[in-house]
Design a protein around this motif. Structure first.
Motif, mmCIF file in Angstrom:
data_model
loop_
_atom_site.group_PDB
_atom_site.id
_atom_site.type_symbol
_atom_site.label_atom_id
_atom_site.label_comp_id
_atom_site.label_asym_id
_atom_site.label_seq_id
_atom_site.Cartn_x
_atom_site.Cartn_y
_atom_site.Cartn_z
ATOM 1 N N ALA A 295 -1.034 4.822 1.090
ATOM 2 C CA ALA A 295 -1.336 3.913 0.010
ATOM 3 C C ALA A 295 -1.392 4.646 -1.215
ATOM 4 C CB ALA A 295 -2.632 3.139 0.401
ATOM 5 N N CYS A 298 1.915 4.563 -3.498
ATOM 6 C CA CYS A 298 2.067 3.272 -4.212
ATOM 7 C C CYS A 298 1.977 3.573 -5.608
ATOM 8 C CB CYS A 298 1.083 2.173 -3.845
ATOM 9 S SG CYS A 298 1.013 1.759 -2.270
ATOM 10 N N CYS A 303 -2.615 -1.907 -5.831
ATOM 11 C CA CYS A 303 -1.459 -2.375 -5.061
ATOM 12 C C CYS A 303 -2.223 -3.150 -3.906
ATOM 13 C CB CYS A 303 -0.551 -1.223 -4.400
ATOM 14 S SG CYS A 303 0.869 -2.125 -3.420
ATOM 15 N N HIS A 305 -0.415 -4.060 -1.447
ATOM 16 C CA HIS A 305 0.649 -3.900 -0.289
ATOM 17 C C HIS A 305 1.163 -5.069 0.270
ATOM 18 C CE1 HIS A 305 -1.650 -0.312 -0.491
ATOM 19 N NE2 HIS A 305 -2.925 -0.840 0.011
ATOM 20 N N GLU A 308 4.203 -6.206 -4.244
ATOM 21 C CA GLU A 308 4.099 -5.361 -5.253
ATOM 22 C C GLU A 308 5.489 -4.299 -5.432
ATOM 23 O OE1 GLU A 308 0.029 -6.395 -4.895
ATOM 24 O OE2 GLU A 308 1.820 -5.673 -3.671
ATOM 25 N N CYS A 311 5.631 -0.305 -3.625
ATOM 26 C CA CYS A 311 4.443 -0.144 -2.459
ATOM 27 C C CYS A 311 5.018 0.705 -1.554
ATOM 28 C CB CYS A 311 4.425 -1.529 -1.702
ATOM 29 S SG CYS A 311 2.970 -1.554 -0.559
ATOM 30 N N ARG A 314 4.261 -0.703 2.407
ATOM 31 C CA ARG A 314 5.535 -1.542 2.677
ATOM 32 C C ARG A 314 6.849 -0.694 3.086
ATOM 33 N NH1 ARG A 314 5.371 -4.848 -1.378
ATOM 34 N NH2 ARG A 314 7.815 -4.583 -1.775
#
Length: 372
Positions: A295, A298, A303, A305, A308, A311, A314
């Motif tokens: 994360a 990002c 974010c 997740h 956006e 990311c 993702r």
């Protein structure tokens, strides 16, 4: 000291080489009550406790009146694993004079709409998160249990019913352990055992050394009572069968109890828990360090997740380097902990306001009656 130090150590009393309690707050409490002796809570009841000062002793003590007040926070009352100081042993029942500060505490959010905390066990060194290798196996529930552990106790995931899993397919156990690979990468030990076989259960011996305290947590039917009986070497805890449809079991353990083991360790068995609500004090980042690291890549700091752009979470899911179910669990538990933290802050604000109002009322009464 007017108590048997070796007997206390056998039920988890932590001291250094010269017998001095390791916890400075415990030393201060003993100094403030020189005539008192420590005992450990082995059972908690509505109006009192069963306590022990040695592996083979147990006797009742009464609760202090303030612990029974309706507004007294439930999680601040003594629970199984807590240490109390008592006096007046020669004139039963003994009198409780202090609750010693907890080294560790395992808690959960209590069931219901109102925010409350429930103590599961206190002063434990290790938490065995027990999960059966049958229909009970649920990595997401294991993650939820591990979130609640925190606070200095070491978690160990214990996968029971390894014998049944192997009978159904030779690859069942390795596949289950592989499913929990993210936990193992973060240093969480995972052990698979046949809870009925002492040789298999010996895999847990490193966490069951003399003076250590372990608590068992897990759903009904996971095999906690069977595991307890095997560790004891005799049938103490009632066990029951599980439903074939969903592997759910009945609550064969109906209350928490501290049990000395032949190894010198202490075991706290607990009833199965089907609702595991956070208290708001948990550290999601600590339990999902792998997801947190992703994360951090990002594009946006806030974010969610979801949709956006840029990311990292993702992207990792799409690349196959992050289990989508673990990512979903991370988001869900993060939201739950944040919501519980808001409720906890609200409760603390209400309590602070109540204390201010109480002091104001007492001051007016003192002024009215001419007291200063």
């Amino acid at each position: 000291m007017n108590f048997d130090l070796a007997a206390l150590q056998a039920i988890g009393w932590a001291v250094d080489e010269d017998g001095t309690p390791l916890d400075s707050a415990w030393r201060e409490a003993l100094a403030a009550h020189p005539q008192a002796r420590p005992v450990r809570v082995s059972e908690q009841h509505r109006s009192g406790y069963i306590v022990a000062d040695a592996p083979d002793t147990a006797f009742p003590v009464e609760s202090l009146p303030e612990w029974q007040r309706p507004r007294f926070p439930a999680e601040q009352r003594p629970g199984v694993g807590d240490w109390l100081l008592i006096e007046d042993l020669d004139t039963p029942p003994p009198r409780v004079v202090a609750l010693l500060p907890r080294r560790t505490a395992i808690k959960r959010g209590a069931a219901g709409d109102h925010y409350r905390q429930q103590l599961i066990a206190a002063n434990v060194d290790t938490v065995f998160v027990v999960c059966g290798l049958d229909a009970d196996f649920n990595p997401r529930r294991i993650e939820r249990y591990l979130l609640l552990v925190g606070g200095g106790a070491e978690p160990v995931v214990v996968l029971t019913k390894a014998d049944q899993a192997m009978a159904e397919g030779a690859d069942a156990v390795p596949e289950a352990v592989e499913t929990l690979a993210a936990l193992a990468e973060q240093g969480v030990a995972v052990r698979s055992v046949n809870a009925k076989d002492p040789d298999s259960v010996a895999a847990l011996n490193p966490w069951l050394k003399a003076g250590r305290t372990v608590v068992l947590v897990g759903s009904s039917g996971a095999g906690k009572s069977t595991l307890t009986n095997t560790l004891l070497g005799f049938e103490k805890m009632k066990t029951g069968a599980v439903r074939e449809s969903d592997a759910r079991g009945r609550h064969t353990t109906t209350h928490r109890a501290l049990i000395p083991l032949p190894s010198g360790a202490c075991l706290i068995d607990t009833p199965g828990m089907r609702e595991l609500k956070p208290t708001g004090e948990e550290d999601v980042a600590e339990n999902f360090a792998d997801v947190e690291a992703i994360a951090a890549q990002c594009r946006f700091r806030d974010c969610a997740h979801a949709r956006e752009p840029g990311c990292g979470v993702r992207a990792a899911i799409e690349a196959g380097t992050l289990d989508p179910q673990r990512a979903a669990s991370y988001r869900k538990l993060s939201d739950e902990v944040a919501g519980a933290a808001d409720k906890l802050a609200g409760r603390r604000a209400e309590n602070a306001q109540a204390r201010v109002l109480g002091k104001a009322v007492n001051k007016r009464l003192d002024d009215k009656n001419g007291r200063r």
